[in-house]
Design a protein around this motif. Structure first.
Motif, mmCIF file in Angstrom:
data_model
loop_
_atom_site.group_PDB
_atom_site.id
_atom_site.type_symbol
_atom_site.label_atom_id
_atom_site.label_comp_id
_atom_site.label_asym_id
_atom_site.label_seq_id
_atom_site.Cartn_x
_atom_site.Cartn_y
_atom_site.Cartn_z
ATOM 1 N N UNK A 2 112.438 8.324 -41.388
ATOM 2 C CA UNK A 2 111.785 7.024 -41.310
ATOM 3 C C UNK A 2 110.342 7.177 -40.843
ATOM 4 N N UNK A 3 109.522 6.192 -41.161
ATOM 5 C CA UNK A 3 108.115 6.256 -40.787
ATOM 6 C C UNK A 3 107.839 5.562 -39.459
ATOM 7 N N UNK A 4 108.865 5.061 -38.801
ATOM 8 C CA UNK A 4 108.703 4.349 -37.545
ATOM 9 C C UNK A 4 108.228 5.297 -36.458
ATOM 10 N N UNK A 10 108.925 3.281 -25.447
ATOM 11 C CA UNK A 10 110.192 3.526 -26.144
ATOM 12 C C UNK A 10 110.658 4.962 -25.936
ATOM 13 N N UNK A 11 109.715 5.895 -25.944
ATOM 14 C CA UNK A 11 110.064 7.299 -25.705
ATOM 15 C C UNK A 11 110.654 7.477 -24.314
ATOM 16 N N UNK A 12 110.042 6.847 -23.317
ATOM 17 C CA UNK A 12 110.546 6.934 -21.949
ATOM 18 C C UNK A 12 111.944 6.317 -21.850
ATOM 19 N N UNK A 13 112.140 5.193 -22.524
ATOM 20 C CA UNK A 13 113.439 4.525 -22.527
ATOM 21 C C UNK A 13 114.507 5.435 -23.136
ATOM 22 N N UNK A 60 118.461 -1.260 -32.755
ATOM 23 C CA UNK A 60 117.169 -1.906 -32.994
ATOM 24 C C UNK A 60 116.015 -0.957 -32.689
ATOM 25 N N UNK A 61 116.184 -0.114 -31.702
ATOM 26 C CA UNK A 61 115.137 0.824 -31.309
ATOM 27 C C UNK A 61 115.113 2.041 -32.228
#
Length: 149
Positions: A2-4, A10-13, A60-61
């Motif tokens: 995916x290109x997301x 978000x990385x920390x989460x 979702x993430x």
């Protein structure tokens, strides 16, 4: 893939999840333990989405495409080489494979290590099975108690 792109937040989460080994802007590396758990649960009929959600990895993430791709990759690796196919070997397999002939002692040592790994996997599966049976027993007991009341 995916290109997301994952933001720093978000990385920390994602890094806080015990099943995540590493995260970059574009990729997530999951632990070998999670991959084995995924295969075991998926074989029982649990959907990839449910497995990720139960592990605290939000769809979702991460994205359905990433989950689907990871599941396909892990199932293919597991079918081809078993549990060893699920292991992250990037650090141990750098460069060309060794072409030297292994001595008898080295062959025995490798087979013993493989045997030990398989025994550990069997023990883990036995424990998971026991826990599942205990949970089912508790559920059925609580339903009986509800019916009696």
């Amino acid at each position: 893939m995916t290109k997301r792109i994952f933001t720093k937040k978000e990385q920390e989460q994602l890094k806080c999840n015990p099943y995540v080994q590493a995260v970059s802007e574009k990729a997530i590396t999951y632990t070998d333990e999670f991959k084995r758990h995924f295969i075991a649960e998926n074989d029982k009929g649990t959907s990839p989405r449910e497995i990720f959600e139960e592990a605290g990895l939000h769809v979702d993430l991460i994205g359905l495409q990433r989950i689907s791709s990871a599941g396909k990759r892990w199932r293919a690796a597991y079918r081809q080489t078993g549990v060893e196919g699920l292991q992250d070997t990037r650090k141990t397999n750098s460069g060309r494979p060794s072409e030297k002939e292994l001595s008898l002692e080295e062959k025995i040592a490798r087979l013993e290590a493989k045997n030990q790994l398989l025994r550990a996997e069997n023990e883990l599966l036995k424990k998971l099975d026991l826990l599942e049976r205990q949970m089912l027993k508790k559920k059925s007991q609580s339903k009986r108690n509800e019916n009696l009341n």
